[in-house]
Design a protein around this motif. Sequence first.
Motif, short mmCIF file in Angstrom:
data_model
loop_
_atom_site.label_atom_id
_atom_site.label_comp_id
_atom_site.label_asym_id
_atom_site.label_seq_id
_atom_site.Cartn_x
_atom_site.Cartn_y
_atom_site.Cartn_z
N HIS A 1 -9.56 5.63 -1.47
CA HIS A 1 -9.88 6.89 -0.79
C HIS A 1 -8.93 7.99 -1.27
CE1 HIS A 1 -13.12 6.35 2.05
NE2 HIS A 1 -12.65 5.17 2.39
N LEU A 2 -7.67 7.62 -1.38
CA LEU A 2 -6.64 8.58 -1.82
C LEU A 2 -6.92 9.05 -3.25
CD1 LEU A 2 -3.95 10.07 -1.53
CD2 LEU A 2 -2.79 7.93 -2.10
N LYS B 1 -8.35 -4.18 2.47
CA LYS B 1 -8.27 -3.00 3.34
C LYS B 1 -7.37 -1.94 2.70
CE LYS B 1 -6.88 -1.60 8.02
NZ LYS B 1 -5.69 -0.80 7.67
N THR B 2 -6.21 -2.38 2.21
CA THR B 2 -5.28 -1.44 1.58
C THR B 2 -5.87 -0.87 0.30
OG1 THR B 2 -3.52 -2.83 2.46
CG2 THR B 2 -2.86 -1.17 0.89
N SER B 3 -6.61 -1.71 -0.44
CA SER B 3 -7.27 -1.24 -1.66
C SER B 3 -8.20 -0.07 -1.36
CB SER B 3 -8.09 -2.36 -2.29
OG SER B 3 -7.25 -3.39 -2.73
N THR C 1 -5.12 -1.30 -7.61
CA THR C 1 -5.29 -2.07 -6.37
C THR C 1 -5.12 -3.57 -6.61
OG1 THR C 1 -7.68 -2.25 -6.71
CG2 THR C 1 -6.91 -0.33 -5.47
N GLY C 2 -4.69 -3.94 -7.82
CA GLY C 2 -4.63 -5.35 -8.20
C GLY C 2 -3.74 -6.22 -7.32
N ASN C 3 -2.68 -5.64 -6.74
CA ASN C 3 -1.77 -6.43 -5.90
C ASN C 3 -1.95 -6.16 -4.41
OD1 ASN C 3 -0.61 -7.63 -8.07
ND2 ASN C 3 1.19 -6.33 -8.15
N GLY D 1 0.82 -1.21 0.00
CA GLY D 1 0.00 0.00 0.00
C GLY D 1 0.85 1.26 0.00
N GLU D 2 1.95 1.22 0.77
CA GLU D 2 2.85 2.38 0.81
C GLU D 2 3.54 2.57 -0.54
OE1 GLU D 2 4.19 2.42 5.53
OE2 GLU D 2 5.22 1.09 4.14
#
Length: 228
Positions: free
Chosen positions: A182-183, A175-177, A169-171, A145-146
């Motif tokens: 949101h970003l 939650k991180t997706s 967000t594929g990888n 995610g970072e």
Amino acid sequence: MENSVLHLENADIYQRDNLVLSKVNLKIDTGDFYYLIGKTGSGKSSLMKTLYGDLRLQRGTGTIVGFDLKKLKEKDIPFLRRKIGIVFQDFKLLNDRNVFDNLEFVLKATGWKNKEERKAKINEVLEKVGMQKQYYKKTFELSGGEQQRVAIARALLNDPELILADEPTGNLDPKTSLEVMHLLNEIHKSGKTILMATHDYQLIVKFKHKTIKVEAGELFEVAQQAKV
């Protein structure tokens, strides 16, 4: 036409010699957010690659951020990519460098000569994505995610007119997706235009935006569900 960032008319999209999408008509205006959905292998990536100059547009017409895709020459591609921010599924960061150096590499490559201006710009985009405190970390020390946040920061460096996000967000885990989504939404609200290829229906349902679908060699807009 003035406010259209991307305009394709009867565009045929080829992957090598294979026609993957035919007669694509698509118009994206400044400030739009579009999802591009479709099964794996349906032509989403080929369409994206055509938009950022990796594949040639062979038939039909297409303009993107003021560039004619039909007439695009090899030497024009770096200039095109300064006006487009690209976010990839696999981040494409340089693993032997820290976060700051990854971003500085891009700025140097795109003609930023002044060191202080580069530093200020890097701090600005890292702050936007909540990564300014990790500027000194090597990218392999970061979570997925970072890394994607840094990749989004990199896409913002040259104030692009359009952000192309190819399965961003594929990888990432669910939650991180959501955090990355949101970003991207915040960035969209700040006035950026975004085209995001995805197969994550959880995000499409949660964050309502216009949706175009690739299926059976064609592209069409999907009726929006009522906003919840």
